[in-house]
Design a protein around this motif. Structure first.
Motif, PDB file in Angstrom:
ATOM      1  N   THR A  60      44.253 -12.899  25.018  1.00  0.00           N
ATOM      2  CA  THR A  60      45.704 -12.929  25.194  1.00  0.00           C
ATOM      3  C   THR A  60      46.425 -12.237  24.038  1.00  0.00           C
ATOM      4  O   THR A  60      47.436 -11.563  24.245  1.00  0.00           O
ATOM      5  CB  THR A  60      46.159 -14.396  25.353  1.00  0.00           C
ATOM      6  OG1 THR A  60      45.636 -14.874  26.589  1.00  0.00           O
ATOM      7  CG2 THR A  60      47.668 -14.535  25.358  1.00  0.00           C
ATOM      8  N   HIS A  63      46.583  -8.704  24.692  1.00  0.00           N
ATOM      9  CA  HIS A  63      47.632  -8.403  25.677  1.00  0.00           C
ATOM     10  C   HIS A  63      49.012  -8.335  25.017  1.00  0.00           C
ATOM     11  O   HIS A  63      49.831  -7.483  25.353  1.00  0.00           O
ATOM     12  CB  HIS A  63      47.660  -9.455  26.796  1.00  0.00           C
ATOM     13  CG  HIS A  63      46.439  -9.437  27.657  1.00  0.00           C
ATOM     14  ND1 HIS A  63      46.009 -10.538  28.363  1.00  0.00           N
ATOM     15  CD2 HIS A  63      45.562  -8.440  27.926  1.00  0.00           C
ATOM     16  CE1 HIS A  63      44.903 -10.215  29.017  1.00  0.00           C
ATOM     17  NE2 HIS A  63      44.619  -8.961  28.768  1.00  0.00           N
ATOM     18  N   THR A 159      49.459 -19.847  25.988  1.00  0.00           N
ATOM     19  CA  THR A 159      50.718 -19.645  26.726  1.00  0.00           C
ATOM     20  C   THR A 159      51.863 -19.341  25.756  1.00  0.00           C
ATOM     21  O   THR A 159      52.305 -18.217  25.630  1.00  0.00           O
ATOM     22  CB  THR A 159      51.065 -20.885  27.581  1.00  0.00           C
ATOM     23  OG1 THR A 159      51.050 -22.052  26.750  1.00  0.00           O
ATOM     24  CG2 THR A 159      50.090 -21.043  28.732  1.00  0.00           C
ATOM     25  N   PHE A 162      51.448 -16.509  23.256  1.00  0.00           N
ATOM     26  CA  PHE A 162      51.684 -15.152  23.767  1.00  0.00           C
ATOM     27  C   PHE A 162      53.158 -14.757  23.680  1.00  0.00           C
ATOM     28  O   PHE A 162      53.499 -13.704  23.126  1.00  0.00           O
ATOM     29  CB  PHE A 162      51.201 -15.088  25.219  1.00  0.00           C
ATOM     30  CG  PHE A 162      51.372 -13.741  25.888  1.00  0.00           C
ATOM     31  CD1 PHE A 162      50.619 -12.645  25.498  1.00  0.00           C
ATOM     32  CD2 PHE A 162      52.275 -13.585  26.935  1.00  0.00           C
ATOM     33  CE1 PHE A 162      50.761 -11.409  26.136  1.00  0.00           C
ATOM     34  CE2 PHE A 162      52.427 -12.356  27.579  1.00  0.00           C
ATOM     35  CZ  PHE A 162      51.669 -11.269  27.178  1.00  0.00           C
ATOM     36  N   VAL A 236      51.410  -7.656  31.277  1.00  0.00           N
ATOM     37  CA  VAL A 236      51.673  -8.981  31.868  1.00  0.00           C
ATOM     38  C   VAL A 236      50.760  -9.196  33.078  1.00  0.00           C
ATOM     39  O   VAL A 236      50.281 -10.308  33.322  1.00  0.00           O
ATOM     40  CB  VAL A 236      53.165  -9.129  32.260  1.00  0.00           C
ATOM     41  CG1 VAL A 236      53.421 -10.447  32.972  1.00  0.00           C
ATOM     42  CG2 VAL A 236      54.050  -9.018  31.015  1.00  0.00           C
ATOM     43  N   GLU A 239      47.485 -10.222  31.724  1.00  0.00           N
ATOM     44  CA  GLU A 239      47.557 -11.590  31.215  1.00  0.00           C
ATOM     45  C   GLU A 239      47.583 -12.594  32.377  1.00  0.00           C
ATOM     46  O   GLU A 239      46.922 -13.638  32.312  1.00  0.00           O
ATOM     47  CB  GLU A 239      48.785 -11.730  30.301  1.00  0.00           C
ATOM     48  CG  GLU A 239      49.117 -13.115  29.801  1.00  0.00           C
ATOM     49  CD  GLU A 239      48.034 -13.770  28.962  1.00  0.00           C
ATOM     50  OE1 GLU A 239      47.048 -13.120  28.589  1.00  0.00           O
ATOM     51  OE2 GLU A 239      48.163 -14.987  28.703  1.00  0.00           O
ATOM     52  N   LYS A 243      44.747 -15.539  32.899  1.00  0.00           N
ATOM     53  CA  LYS A 243      45.071 -16.970  33.022  1.00  0.00           C
ATOM     54  C   LYS A 243      44.415 -17.554  34.270  1.00  0.00           C
ATOM     55  O   LYS A 243      43.877 -18.659  34.232  1.00  0.00           O
ATOM     56  CB  LYS A 243      46.594 -17.212  33.118  1.00  0.00           C
ATOM     57  CG  LYS A 243      47.406 -17.052  31.874  1.00  0.00           C
ATOM     58  CD  LYS A 243      47.198 -18.126  30.832  1.00  0.00           C
ATOM     59  CE  LYS A 243      46.121 -17.694  29.854  1.00  0.00           C
ATOM     60  NZ  LYS A 243      46.579 -17.006  28.663  1.00  0.00           N
ATOM     61  N   THR A 335      56.016 -13.301  32.410  1.00  0.00           N
ATOM     62  CA  THR A 335      54.746 -13.966  32.110  1.00  0.00           C
ATOM     63  C   THR A 335      54.726 -15.421  32.566  1.00  0.00           C
ATOM     64  O   THR A 335      53.681 -15.935  32.975  1.00  0.00           O
ATOM     65  CB  THR A 335      54.553 -14.003  30.568  1.00  0.00           C
ATOM     66  OG1 THR A 335      54.541 -12.680  30.109  1.00  0.00           O
ATOM     67  CG2 THR A 335      53.275 -14.684  30.173  1.00  0.00           C
ATOM     68  N   GLN A 339      51.897 -17.948  34.415  1.00  0.00           N
ATOM     69  CA  GLN A 339      51.226 -19.092  33.745  1.00  0.00           C
ATOM     70  C   GLN A 339      51.272 -20.310  34.665  1.00  0.00           C
ATOM     71  O   GLN A 339      50.271 -21.012  34.846  1.00  0.00           O
ATOM     72  CB  GLN A 339      51.950 -19.436  32.435  1.00  0.00           C
ATOM     73  CG  GLN A 339      51.896 -18.341  31.374  1.00  0.00           C
ATOM     74  CD  GLN A 339      52.844 -18.611  30.195  1.00  0.00           C
ATOM     75  OE1 GLN A 339      53.731 -19.462  30.277  1.00  0.00           O
ATOM     76  NE2 GLN A 339      52.660 -17.886  29.104  1.00  0.00           N
TER      77      GLN A 339
END
Ligand code: F6R
Length: 366
Positions: A60, A63, A159, A162, A236, A239, A243, A335, A339
């Motif tokens: 992450t 990213h 989370t 990031f 994104v 990412e 996740k 993002t 998540q």
């Protein structure tokens, strides 16, 4: 200790408005039109005159580096390369004294990132750290730095680290841009105000959790998922896919939307959910045509759009709305629904969200 939430991950997702605020507090002085960051101020000339900036990190944090690449190049006009720390350190990389290396790490303990820092220092580069854990090994090994003030991140899936990493890197890029004169004074002020407004916008979009839960219910049994985005939102997409893989064990891939036609489009059929970030900025029309290509192959489209969107809404099977902001700040918003989507799917599948199999919070092996 989970503050009423079922999992640390959910708590940490919801902490993002405050985590972002805490990260810019005392640094972003929007009314005065200045950004104060001791670690940058003390080395301003060194960083601003860099031949290039090399960003290293893993997972992450890598990213976040990719998002920063777009922001630094746009605002400060310094060439940026982003590298997996684990690849960088095992090559014979070309680094000089005129390079600035930025190492990003939530834990500040990642072994590969640490090794990359040592290598860069040996070659004479100036190494700057962006860590969350105060006093961590990486924060001590780097020559200067700026902490993210996300607070402890317990959930293994990163989370709030990031979004706060992006916040710190954005402040840095703005500051350098202002110093170099690559961003106009008026643009600079507009950006400061827009950044200050982000936490409120995050609060607002967290209210779409119900919509996201419904989407999770619809797709929780999928075996695969594709994530697409362009420009600032390409990282994104990566990412979002990471996740989903990490906590739900569903195979997911992130791609720049325009790369679809070079291969991955072959994967699209009526069984394939495709998450597309299609905010009404920059490449919007291009993303709309990418969505049409998916739709004509019967893929299921879940789209993250700007409030009030019309075009994508007509094409997509589901939309999640985010408030409007400056294009370069959209990753801080886009993002978050991704998540939540991963979180809800993992919970519905009965997975151990905070401690996914095979993963550890800090990776101290090489
Ligand atoms: C993803 C995740 C990992 C870490 C990576 C780097 O959710 O948690 O990919 O981002 O291991 O960790 P740090 O940032 O601590 O160096």
């Amino acid at each position: 200790e989970k503050g009423g939430y079922d999992h640390f991950m959910l708590k940490e997702i919801y902490e993002q408005p405050n985590a972002i605020r805490d990260t810019y507090r005392g640094r972003l002085l929007a009314n005065k039109g200045i950004i104060k960051m001791a670690g940058v101020d003390d080395n301003l000339d060194r960083i601003a005159k860099a031949n290039r900036i090399l960003i290293v990190g893993c997972g992450t944090s890598w990213h976040a580096g990719l998002v920063a690449e777009y922001i630094f190049e746009d605002m400060a006009r310094i060439p940026v390369e982003v590298e997996y720390a684990s690849e960088f350190r095992y090559r014979n990389p070309v680094i000089t004294e005129n390079d600035v290396v930025i190492a990003i790490s939530q834990s500040g303990e990642t072994a590969d990132t640490m090794a990359a820092i040592k290598l860069a220092k040996e070659k004479g580069a100036f190494v700057f750290g962006v860590c969350n854990v105060v006093g961590s090994s990486i924060s001590r090994e780097t020559m200067a730095g700026a902490y993210t003030h996300a607070g402890p991140e317990i959930g293994v899936a990163s989370t709030k680290a990031f979004t706060t990493q992006i916040t710190v890197l954005t402040l840095m890029a703005l500051k350098l841009g202002k110093y170099k004169g690559t961003i106009s004074d008026s643009d600079f002020r507009v950006h400061l105000q827009a950044l200050e407004a982000i936490p409120q916008k995050v609060e607002k979009l967290l209210q779409s959790d119900k919509v996201i839960k419904e989407i999770a219910e619809t797709y929780k049994n999928t075996r695969n998922c594709i994530y697409l985005g362009r420009g600032y939102n390409f990282p994104v997409a990566l990412e979002g896919a990471l996740k989903l893989k990490e906590i739900s064990y569903i195979h997911a891939e992130g791609y720049p939307a325009a790369e679809m036609k070079h291969g991955p489009i072959a994967l699209i059929d009526e069984e394939m959910p495709v998450v597309v970030i299609a905010v009404r900025k920059g490449h919007y029309e291009k993303v709309v045509s990418n969505i049409q290509e998916i739709k004509s192959r019967k893929g299921k489209i879940i789209s993250v759009v700007t409030e009030g969107d019309v075009e994508v809404k007509e094409l997509a099977d589901h939309v999640i709305e985010i408030p409007e902001t400056i294009e370069s700040f959209t990753p801080l918003l886009t993002t978050i629904p991704l998540q939540l989507l991963s979180y809800h799917i993992a919970v519905m599948l009965g997975k151990n969200v905070d401690q996914p199999r095979n993963l550890a919070k800090s990776v101290t092996v090489e």
